[in-house]
Design a protein around this motif. Structure first.
Motif, mmCIF file in Angstrom:
data_model
loop_
_atom_site.group_PDB
_atom_site.id
_atom_site.type_symbol
_atom_site.label_atom_id
_atom_site.label_comp_id
_atom_site.label_asym_id
_atom_site.label_seq_id
_atom_site.Cartn_x
_atom_site.Cartn_y
_atom_site.Cartn_z
ATOM 1 N N ALA A 256 0.837 -1.204 0.000
ATOM 2 C CA ALA A 256 0.000 0.000 0.000
ATOM 3 C C ALA A 256 0.873 1.256 0.000
ATOM 4 O O ALA A 256 0.608 2.213 -0.743
ATOM 5 C CB ALA A 256 -0.932 0.004 1.205
ATOM 6 N N LEU A 257 1.908 1.260 0.813
ATOM 7 C CA LEU A 257 2.817 2.402 0.867
ATOM 8 C C LEU A 257 3.541 2.571 -0.471
ATOM 9 O O LEU A 257 3.654 3.685 -0.992
ATOM 10 C CB LEU A 257 3.822 2.224 2.002
ATOM 11 C CG LEU A 257 4.836 3.350 2.196
ATOM 12 C CD1 LEU A 257 4.136 4.670 2.502
ATOM 13 C CD2 LEU A 257 5.816 2.989 3.289
ATOM 14 N N GLN A 258 3.998 1.472 -1.050
ATOM 15 C CA GLN A 258 4.689 1.548 -2.332
ATOM 16 C C GLN A 258 3.776 2.090 -3.430
ATOM 17 O O GLN A 258 4.213 2.905 -4.248
ATOM 18 C CB GLN A 258 5.228 0.169 -2.718
ATOM 19 C CG GLN A 258 6.375 -0.274 -1.843
ATOM 20 C CD GLN A 258 6.785 -1.716 -2.081
ATOM 21 O OE1 GLN A 258 5.989 -2.546 -2.520
ATOM 22 N NE2 GLN A 258 8.034 -2.024 -1.777
ATOM 23 N N LEU A 259 2.521 1.671 -3.446
ATOM 24 C CA LEU A 259 1.575 2.193 -4.437
ATOM 25 C C LEU A 259 1.383 3.694 -4.272
ATOM 26 O O LEU A 259 1.318 4.430 -5.264
ATOM 27 C CB LEU A 259 0.228 1.483 -4.314
ATOM 28 C CG LEU A 259 0.154 0.047 -4.807
ATOM 29 C CD1 LEU A 259 -1.213 -0.548 -4.486
ATOM 30 C CD2 LEU A 259 0.439 -0.030 -6.285
ATOM 31 N N SER A 260 1.288 4.157 -3.049
ATOM 32 C CA SER A 260 1.096 5.591 -2.795
ATOM 33 C C SER A 260 2.313 6.397 -3.221
ATOM 34 O O SER A 260 2.184 7.474 -3.816
ATOM 35 C CB SER A 260 0.792 5.828 -1.316
ATOM 36 O OG SER A 260 -0.426 5.227 -0.979
ATOM 37 N N VAL A 261 3.491 5.892 -2.913
ATOM 38 C CA VAL A 261 4.721 6.576 -3.330
ATOM 39 C C VAL A 261 4.810 6.593 -4.856
ATOM 40 O O VAL A 261 5.129 7.628 -5.454
ATOM 41 C CB VAL A 261 5.960 5.899 -2.694
ATOM 42 C CG1 VAL A 261 7.252 6.420 -3.324
ATOM 43 C CG2 VAL A 261 5.971 6.121 -1.184
ATOM 44 N N ASP A 262 4.501 5.468 -5.488
ATOM 45 C CA ASP A 262 4.515 5.410 -6.954
ATOM 46 C C ASP A 262 3.570 6.432 -7.564
ATOM 47 O O ASP A 262 3.900 7.082 -8.556
ATOM 48 C CB ASP A 262 4.127 4.014 -7.446
ATOM 49 C CG ASP A 262 5.245 3.001 -7.300
ATOM 50 O OD1 ASP A 262 6.392 3.410 -7.017
ATOM 51 O OD2 ASP A 262 4.966 1.799 -7.472
ATOM 52 N N ARG A 263 2.395 6.582 -6.962
ATOM 53 C CA ARG A 263 1.400 7.521 -7.484
ATOM 54 C C ARG A 263 1.934 8.954 -7.437
ATOM 55 O O ARG A 263 1.796 9.707 -8.405
ATOM 56 C CB ARG A 263 0.120 7.401 -6.657
ATOM 57 C CG ARG A 263 -1.096 7.942 -7.335
ATOM 58 C CD ARG A 263 -2.363 7.691 -6.565
ATOM 59 N NE ARG A 263 -2.296 6.473 -5.762
ATOM 60 C CZ ARG A 263 -3.013 6.245 -4.675
ATOM 61 N NH1 ARG A 263 -3.866 7.144 -4.252
ATOM 62 N NH2 ARG A 263 -2.903 5.129 -4.006
ATOM 63 N N VAL A 264 2.549 9.323 -6.321
ATOM 64 C CA VAL A 264 3.092 10.681 -6.179
ATOM 65 C C VAL A 264 4.221 10.911 -7.171
ATOM 66 O O VAL A 264 4.262 11.926 -7.875
ATOM 67 C CB VAL A 264 3.598 10.915 -4.734
ATOM 68 C CG1 VAL A 264 4.428 12.175 -4.637
ATOM 69 C CG2 VAL A 264 2.435 10.975 -3.767
ATOM 70 N N ALA B 127 8.651 5.480 -11.636
ATOM 71 C CA ALA B 127 8.146 4.295 -10.950
ATOM 72 C C ALA B 127 8.908 3.038 -11.339
ATOM 73 O O ALA B 127 8.774 2.011 -10.681
ATOM 74 C CB ALA B 127 6.658 4.120 -11.233
ATOM 75 N N ASP B 128 9.736 3.097 -12.373
ATOM 76 C CA ASP B 128 10.494 1.929 -12.810
ATOM 77 C C ASP B 128 11.797 1.739 -12.040
ATOM 78 O O ASP B 128 12.519 0.776 -12.300
ATOM 79 C CB ASP B 128 10.804 2.028 -14.306
ATOM 80 C CG ASP B 128 9.539 1.979 -15.148
ATOM 81 O OD1 ASP B 128 8.545 1.374 -14.693
ATOM 82 O OD2 ASP B 128 9.546 2.542 -16.253
ATOM 83 N N THR B 129 12.109 2.622 -11.113
ATOM 84 C CA THR B 129 13.343 2.498 -10.335
ATOM 85 C C THR B 129 13.080 1.685 -9.063
ATOM 86 O O THR B 129 11.953 1.291 -8.779
ATOM 87 C CB THR B 129 13.887 3.893 -9.955
ATOM 88 O OG1 THR B 129 12.921 4.541 -9.118
ATOM 89 C CG2 THR B 129 14.162 4.736 -11.172
ATOM 90 N N THR B 130 14.118 1.462 -8.296
ATOM 91 C CA THR B 130 13.973 0.705 -7.050
ATOM 92 C C THR B 130 13.238 1.540 -5.999
ATOM 93 O O THR B 130 13.225 2.780 -6.067
ATOM 94 C CB THR B 130 15.344 0.307 -6.480
ATOM 95 O OG1 THR B 130 16.045 1.498 -6.096
ATOM 96 C CG2 THR B 130 16.160 -0.484 -7.487
#
Length: 122
Positions: free
Chosen positions: A41-49, A58-61
């Motif tokens: 969930a946290l990763q999805l939120s960070v990706d969205r921002v 979003a393709d990076t680590t």
């Protein structure tokens, strides 16, 4: 073939269900499962921002994303995201010689991730 998308909010609900469940699964398994749902969930939120700010980032680590996050959110938000993500990574991994995360630890992580998802959504 398309893959189903899951939102951060759905993952938070999954973590809540795992933390409140009384099933045949062990408590340690439920805690690790909840940790994995919270981390995702946290990763999805960070990706969205980051994707809104810099398409393709979003393709990076995840480590690189967390380093970049302070450029696009408040420094304190980025620091909190990095700290809880690190704890969740440890909570997700199984090592025979370590005790998994406790219910209280995962509950605290749930609270923190819930707040961060809300902050990163705005």
């Amino acid at each position: 073939m398309s893959t189903p998308t899951t939102s951060a909010e759905e993952l938070l609900l999954t973590a809540d269900q795992l933390l409140g469940a009384r099933t045949a699964a062990t408590a340690a398994g439920r805690h690790r499962g909840a940790s994995l749902a919270l981390r995702t969930a946290l990763q999805l939120s960070v990706d969205r921002v980051l994707d809104a700010a810099v398409p393709g980032l979003a393709d990076t680590t995840m480590r690189a994303k967390l380093l970049c996050l302070h450029c696009y959110t408040a420094v304190e938000t980025a620091r909190r995201a990095n700290a809880v993500w690190s704890h969740l990574c440890l909570g997700c991994h199984y090592h025979q010689y370590e005790i998994g995360p406790t219910h209280d630890q995962v509950r605290a992580w749930r609270t923190e991730v819930g707040e961060l998802v809300g902050t990163l959504t705005i």
